[in-house]
Write a protein that holds these residues in place. Structure first.
Motif, PDB file in Angstrom:
ATOM      1  N   THR A  82       0.867  -1.084  -0.111  1.00 24.68           N
ATOM      2  CA  THR A  82       0.127   0.047   0.076  1.00 24.68           C
ATOM      3  C   THR A  82       0.848   1.309  -0.004  1.00 24.68           C
ATOM      4  O   THR A  82       2.192   1.143  -0.203  1.00 24.68           O
ATOM      5  CB  THR A  82      -1.008   0.086   1.185  1.00 24.68           C
ATOM      6  N   GLU A  83       0.295   2.308   0.337  1.00 28.42           N
ATOM      7  CA  GLU A  83       1.065   3.573   0.197  1.00 28.42           C
ATOM      8  C   GLU A  83       2.311   3.851   1.224  1.00 28.42           C
ATOM      9  O   GLU A  83       2.165   3.180   2.146  1.00 28.42           O
ATOM     10  CB  GLU A  83       0.131   4.803   0.683  1.00 28.42           C
ATOM     11  N   SER A  97      -2.035   2.420  -4.507  1.00 25.41           N
ATOM     12  CA  SER A  97      -1.584   3.579  -4.073  1.00 25.41           C
ATOM     13  C   SER A  97      -0.153   3.787  -4.954  1.00 25.41           C
ATOM     14  O   SER A  97      -0.075   3.516  -6.126  1.00 25.41           O
ATOM     15  CB  SER A  97      -1.537   4.113  -2.934  1.00 25.41           C
ATOM     16  N   GLY A 157      -3.467   0.754  -7.882  1.00 31.74           N
ATOM     17  CA  GLY A 157      -2.889   2.096  -7.270  1.00 31.74           C
ATOM     18  C   GLY A 157      -2.634   2.982  -8.395  1.00 31.74           C
ATOM     19  O   GLY A 157      -3.266   2.952  -9.780  1.00 31.74           O
TER      20      GLY A 157
END
Length: 195
Positions: free
Chosen positions: A32-33, A57, A81
């Motif tokens: 993820t981010e 992300s 993302g």
């Protein structure tokens, strides 16, 4: 050795180096981010995926010294993302690469769209502009599915270059979205081996 067991969902939001990692059937690893997964080249298969590897992300997956990455029967890689790079791997005919992210612009071979995929799914309800594959996507050993482009186009070609040949050994399906086979002066040769 890292094992993500069946039904476990792991989220990575930091930097991790791995070697001999496995994601079991129904297991999932989500980058993820700010997540950064570095896959090192060891003595055996460096990443075996039977479950799902998902990149959200601005998550990053990096290959260190050309590791061996294998997407096995019924496994899935999902690019959901803004970081458009698809992981370079060996793809089983029944594995799936799904693009579902906030994508736009070029997704040529620089983004690893020039691999021999199993199934390839384009399902981008959040697509933010036209996307150009620039002739890179040419080998799909399973099915191709176009589901959603959010009113924009998915274009097999770019505006310049050679006339690509796209081979789809499975089914070719469009249930939604806009597919533009050619752009500019390019031609495209689509060969479907199944109905």
């Amino acid at each position: 050795t890292i094992l993500i067991q069946s039904t476990h969902v792991i989220t990575l939001a930091d930097t991790v180096e791995a070697d001999q990692m496995s994601i079991e059937v129904s297991g999932q690893l989500t980058i993820t981010e700010h997540g950064f997964l570095k896959i090192n080249n060891g003595t055996e298969v460096d990443l075996s995926v039977w479950g799902t590897l998902r990149k959200e992300s601005d998550g990053i997956i990096s290959r260190i010294d050309n590791p061996f990455i294998d997407f096995l029967d019924n496994s899935k890689f999902e690019l959901s993302g803004t970081n458009k790079y698809i992981i370079e791997a060996d793809w089983n005919v029944n594995s799936t690469c799904e693009v579902s992210g906030f994508v736009e612009g070029s997704m040529n071979s620089t983004y690893h769209t020039d691999q021999a995929f199993g199934n390839f799914v384009w399902n981008c309800p959040n697509q933010i502009d036209d996307v150009y594959l620039s002739g890179a996507l040419t080998e799909i050993n399973g099915d191709f599915q176009l589901i959603d482009t959010n009113g924009f186009e998915l274009r097999f070609t770019g505006t310049a270059g050679e006339d690509p040949v796209v081979n789809v050994l499975g089914n070719f399906g469009i249930s939604g979205g806009i597919l533009n086979m050619t752009s500019g002066e390019n031609n495209l040769f689509l060969i479907c081996y199944n109905d």
